[in-house]
Design a protein around this motif. Structure first.
Motif, PDB file in Angstrom:
ATOM      1  N   VAL A  16       0.862  -1.178   0.000  1.00  0.00           N
ATOM      2  CA  VAL A  16       0.000   0.000   0.000  1.00  0.00           C
ATOM      3  C   VAL A  16       0.897   1.226   0.000  1.00  0.00           C
ATOM      4  O   VAL A  16       1.825   1.329   0.804  1.00  0.00           O
ATOM      5  N   LYS A  17       0.611   2.145  -0.888  1.00  0.00           N
ATOM      6  CA  LYS A  17       1.398   3.371  -0.966  1.00  0.00           C
ATOM      7  C   LYS A  17       1.283   4.133   0.351  1.00  0.00           C
ATOM      8  O   LYS A  17       0.203   4.297   0.902  1.00  0.00           O
ATOM      9  N   GLY A  18       2.414   4.575   0.863  1.00  0.00           N
ATOM     10  CA  GLY A  18       2.420   5.330   2.111  1.00  0.00           C
ATOM     11  C   GLY A  18       2.208   4.462   3.331  1.00  0.00           C
ATOM     12  O   GLY A  18       1.724   4.913   4.358  1.00  0.00           O
ATOM     13  N   ARG A  19       2.586   3.195   3.229  1.00  0.00           N
ATOM     14  CA  ARG A  19       2.342   2.255   4.328  1.00  0.00           C
ATOM     15  C   ARG A  19       3.198   2.593   5.557  1.00  0.00           C
ATOM     16  O   ARG A  19       4.244   3.205   5.445  1.00  0.00           O
ATOM     17  N   ALA A  20       2.732   2.148   6.691  1.00  0.00           N
ATOM     18  CA  ALA A  20       3.457   2.336   7.945  1.00  0.00           C
ATOM     19  C   ALA A  20       3.776   0.970   8.545  1.00  0.00           C
ATOM     20  O   ALA A  20       3.065  -0.006   8.306  1.00  0.00           O
ATOM     21  N   ASN A  21       4.824   0.899   9.319  1.00  0.00           N
ATOM     22  CA  ASN A  21       5.216  -0.335   9.986  1.00  0.00           C
ATOM     23  C   ASN A  21       4.324  -0.517  11.212  1.00  0.00           C
ATOM     24  O   ASN A  21       4.519   0.129  12.231  1.00  0.00           O
ATOM     25  N   VAL A  22       3.325  -1.389  11.126  1.00  0.00           N
ATOM     26  CA  VAL A  22       2.369  -1.528  12.228  1.00  0.00           C
ATOM     27  C   VAL A  22       2.581  -2.791  13.060  1.00  0.00           C
ATOM     28  O   VAL A  22       1.925  -2.966  14.076  1.00  0.00           O
ATOM     29  N   ILE A  23       3.482  -3.679  12.624  1.00  0.00           N
ATOM     30  CA  ILE A  23       3.775  -4.880  13.403  1.00  0.00           C
ATOM     31  C   ILE A  23       4.821  -4.529  14.456  1.00  0.00           C
ATOM     32  O   ILE A  23       5.950  -4.184  14.136  1.00  0.00           O
ATOM     33  N   SER A  24       4.430  -4.626  15.695  1.00  0.00           N
ATOM     34  CA  SER A  24       5.307  -4.281  16.804  1.00  0.00           C
ATOM     35  C   SER A  24       6.471  -5.265  16.901  1.00  0.00           C
ATOM     36  O   SER A  24       6.289  -6.473  16.716  1.00  0.00           O
ATOM     37  N   GLU A  25       7.650  -4.768  17.180  1.00  0.00           N
ATOM     38  CA  GLU A  25       8.838  -5.622  17.330  1.00  0.00           C
ATOM     39  C   GLU A  25       8.676  -6.606  18.487  1.00  0.00           C
ATOM     40  O   GLU A  25       9.289  -7.664  18.491  1.00  0.00           O
ATOM     41  N   VAL A  26       7.818  -6.263  19.452  1.00  0.00           N
ATOM     42  CA  VAL A  26       7.627  -7.095  20.636  1.00  0.00           C
ATOM     43  C   VAL A  26       7.050  -8.471  20.265  1.00  0.00           C
ATOM     44  O   VAL A  26       7.483  -9.495  20.766  1.00  0.00           O
ATOM     45  N   TRP A  27       6.083  -8.513  19.354  1.00  0.00           N
ATOM     46  CA  TRP A  27       5.454  -9.786  19.010  1.00  0.00           C
ATOM     47  C   TRP A  27       5.628 -10.176  17.548  1.00  0.00           C
ATOM     48  O   TRP A  27       4.963 -11.078  17.049  1.00  0.00           O
TER      49      TRP A  27
END
Length: 40
Positions: A16-27
């Motif tokens: 997706v254009k303009g995507r953000a990193n939403v997967i937390s490094e914790v899990w």
């Protein structure tokens, strides 16, 4: 009777254009293990 062999390969790419990193490094590692367990 003839034997039938079938192989199906799926390659799914989500982008997706303009995507953000939403997967937390914790899990993140646990999530990838879960996905791998489902796929194989």
């Amino acid at each position: 009777m003839a034997n039938t062999y079938t192989q199906i390969y799926f390659h799914i790419v989500l982008f997706v254009k303009g995507r953000a990193n939403v997967i937390s490094e914790v899990w993140k590692a646990e999530l990838y293990q879960y996905i791998t367990g489902i796929a194989f």
